[in-house]
Design a protein around this motif. Structure first.
Motif, short mmCIF file in Angstrom:
data_model
loop_
_atom_site.label_atom_id
_atom_site.label_comp_id
_atom_site.label_asym_id
_atom_site.label_seq_id
_atom_site.Cartn_x
_atom_site.Cartn_y
_atom_site.Cartn_z
N GLU A 172 -26.58 -3.73 1.50
CA GLU A 172 -26.97 -4.89 2.42
C GLU A 172 -26.36 -6.15 1.85
O GLU A 172 -26.35 -6.63 0.84
CB GLU A 172 -28.33 -5.23 2.54
CG GLU A 172 -28.91 -5.91 3.47
CD GLU A 172 -30.23 -6.04 3.83
OE1 GLU A 172 -30.69 -7.13 3.84
OE2 GLU A 172 -30.95 -4.98 3.95
N TYR A 173 -25.68 -6.85 2.53
CA TYR A 173 -25.00 -8.31 2.28
C TYR A 173 -25.53 -9.36 2.87
O TYR A 173 -25.90 -9.22 4.02
CB TYR A 173 -23.68 -8.29 2.48
CG TYR A 173 -22.51 -7.31 1.71
CD1 TYR A 173 -22.00 -7.68 0.26
CD2 TYR A 173 -22.33 -6.13 2.07
CE1 TYR A 173 -21.30 -6.92 -0.29
CE2 TYR A 173 -21.42 -5.24 1.45
CZ TYR A 173 -21.21 -5.63 0.24
OH TYR A 173 -20.21 -4.82 -0.51
N GLU A 174 -25.78 -10.48 2.02
CA GLU A 174 -26.30 -11.98 2.61
C GLU A 174 -25.05 -12.71 2.22
O GLU A 174 -24.76 -13.05 1.15
CB GLU A 174 -27.54 -12.17 2.03
CG GLU A 174 -28.08 -13.28 2.85
CD GLU A 174 -29.58 -13.76 2.32
OE1 GLU A 174 -29.72 -15.01 2.12
OE2 GLU A 174 -30.46 -12.74 2.10
N LEU A 175 -24.48 -13.25 3.19
CA LEU A 175 -23.60 -14.51 3.23
C LEU A 175 -24.13 -15.73 3.59
O LEU A 175 -24.61 -15.73 4.61
CB LEU A 175 -22.26 -13.98 4.09
CG LEU A 175 -21.85 -12.70 3.80
CD1 LEU A 175 -20.70 -12.43 4.93
CD2 LEU A 175 -20.88 -12.56 2.42
N GLU A 176 -23.50 -16.76 2.90
CA GLU A 176 -23.72 -18.21 3.30
C GLU A 176 -22.52 -18.85 3.37
O GLU A 176 -21.57 -18.61 2.41
CB GLU A 176 -24.72 -18.87 2.07
CG GLU A 176 -24.93 -20.13 2.24
CD GLU A 176 -25.85 -20.98 1.17
OE1 GLU A 176 -25.81 -22.06 1.28
OE2 GLU A 176 -26.25 -20.05 0.36
N LEU A 177 -22.29 -19.56 4.45
CA LEU A 177 -20.99 -20.18 4.89
C LEU A 177 -21.25 -21.59 4.21
O LEU A 177 -22.06 -22.61 4.26
CB LEU A 177 -20.95 -20.39 6.49
CG LEU A 177 -19.98 -21.39 6.75
CD1 LEU A 177 -18.58 -20.67 6.33
CD2 LEU A 177 -19.71 -21.56 8.16
N LEU A 178 -20.38 -22.02 3.16
CA LEU A 178 -20.38 -23.06 2.24
C LEU A 178 -19.60 -24.05 2.87
O LEU A 178 -20.12 -25.29 2.67
CB LEU A 178 -20.11 -22.81 1.06
CG LEU A 178 -20.79 -21.81 0.20
CD1 LEU A 178 -20.17 -21.65 -1.32
CD2 LEU A 178 -22.21 -22.26 -0.24
N ALA A 179 -18.65 -23.83 3.55
CA ALA A 179 -17.76 -25.02 4.23
C ALA A 179 -16.88 -24.25 5.11
O ALA A 179 -16.77 -23.14 5.31
CB ALA A 179 -16.79 -25.45 3.07
N TRP A 180 -16.64 -25.21 6.17
CA TRP A 180 -15.75 -24.66 7.20
C TRP A 180 -14.85 -25.77 7.86
O TRP A 180 -15.27 -27.00 7.66
CB TRP A 180 -16.59 -24.35 8.77
CG TRP A 180 -15.87 -24.02 9.85
CD1 TRP A 180 -15.50 -22.50 9.94
CD2 TRP A 180 -15.49 -24.62 10.83
NE1 TRP A 180 -14.75 -22.55 11.28
CE2 TRP A 180 -15.01 -23.99 11.90
CE3 TRP A 180 -15.64 -26.24 11.29
CZ2 TRP A 180 -14.03 -24.41 12.71
CZ3 TRP A 180 -15.21 -26.44 12.50
CH2 TRP A 180 -14.56 -25.58 13.28
N ALA A 181 -13.45 -25.49 8.00
CA ALA A 181 -12.74 -26.61 8.42
C ALA A 181 -12.01 -26.16 9.80
O ALA A 181 -11.60 -24.95 9.69
CB ALA A 181 -11.70 -26.67 7.47
N PRO A 182 -11.92 -26.87 10.71
CA PRO A 182 -11.21 -26.28 12.03
C PRO A 182 -9.64 -26.36 11.86
O PRO A 182 -9.05 -26.54 10.72
CB PRO A 182 -11.33 -27.61 12.84
CG PRO A 182 -11.54 -28.53 12.13
CD PRO A 182 -12.19 -28.18 10.89
N PRO A 183 -9.09 -25.32 12.55
CA PRO A 183 -7.68 -25.10 12.28
C PRO A 183 -6.86 -26.14 12.43
O PRO A 183 -7.15 -27.03 13.06
CB PRO A 183 -7.29 -23.87 13.59
CG PRO A 183 -8.67 -23.48 13.94
CD PRO A 183 -9.77 -24.59 13.59
N ASP A 184 -5.74 -26.17 11.66
CA ASP A 184 -5.00 -27.43 11.67
C ASP A 184 -3.75 -27.11 12.64
O ASP A 184 -2.91 -26.72 12.29
CB ASP A 184 -4.31 -27.47 10.20
CG ASP A 184 -3.34 -28.57 9.90
OD1 ASP A 184 -3.25 -29.49 10.59
OD2 ASP A 184 -2.77 -28.84 8.88
N ASP A 185 -3.89 -28.02 13.77
CA ASP A 185 -2.91 -28.03 14.82
C ASP A 185 -1.89 -28.84 14.44
O ASP A 185 -0.88 -29.15 15.18
CB ASP A 185 -3.48 -28.08 16.10
CG ASP A 185 -4.34 -26.61 16.68
OD1 ASP A 185 -4.18 -25.61 15.81
OD2 ASP A 185 -5.18 -26.81 17.45
N SER A 186 -1.94 -29.60 13.36
CA SER A 186 -1.24 -30.95 13.13
C SER A 186 0.23 -30.39 12.56
O SER A 186 1.10 -31.12 12.67
CB SER A 186 -1.68 -31.84 12.44
OG SER A 186 -2.05 -31.35 11.01
#
Length: 82
Positions: free
Chosen positions: A5-19
């Motif tokens: 059993e795994y427990e994950l925590e999202l520490l950071a997220w960045a939107p895709p770079d369309d630039s």
């Protein structure tokens, strides 16, 4: 036999770079960017902003050009040709 059993925590997220220049984007990145623009266009269309929707749809189509279509193979090719 043991269960894991795994427990994950999202520490950071960045939107895709369309630039980035489209020529530097992978096929999948271009497809995702085009899909995001299409969804934005759908939302604007639903709100009655037809000019805004058209602009988003045109942006979406800009991510798909002949160069990208030449890279299409496998299940992606079947989807494009459908």
């Amino acid at each position: 036999k043991a269960d894991l059993e795994y427990e994950l925590e999202l520490l950071a997220w960045a939107p895709p770079d369309d630039s980035r220049p489209r020529s530097e984007m992978l096929f999948e990145e271009r497809c995702e960017a085009a899909a995001r623009r299409r969804l934005e266009g759908n939302a604007l269309f639903a709100d009655g902003d037809f000019q805004g929707a058209l602009a988003r749809y045109q942006l979406a189509l800009g991510y798909v050009d002949e160069e990208v279509l030449m890279q299409v193979h496998g299940p992606h090719r079947e989807m494009v040709l459908a």
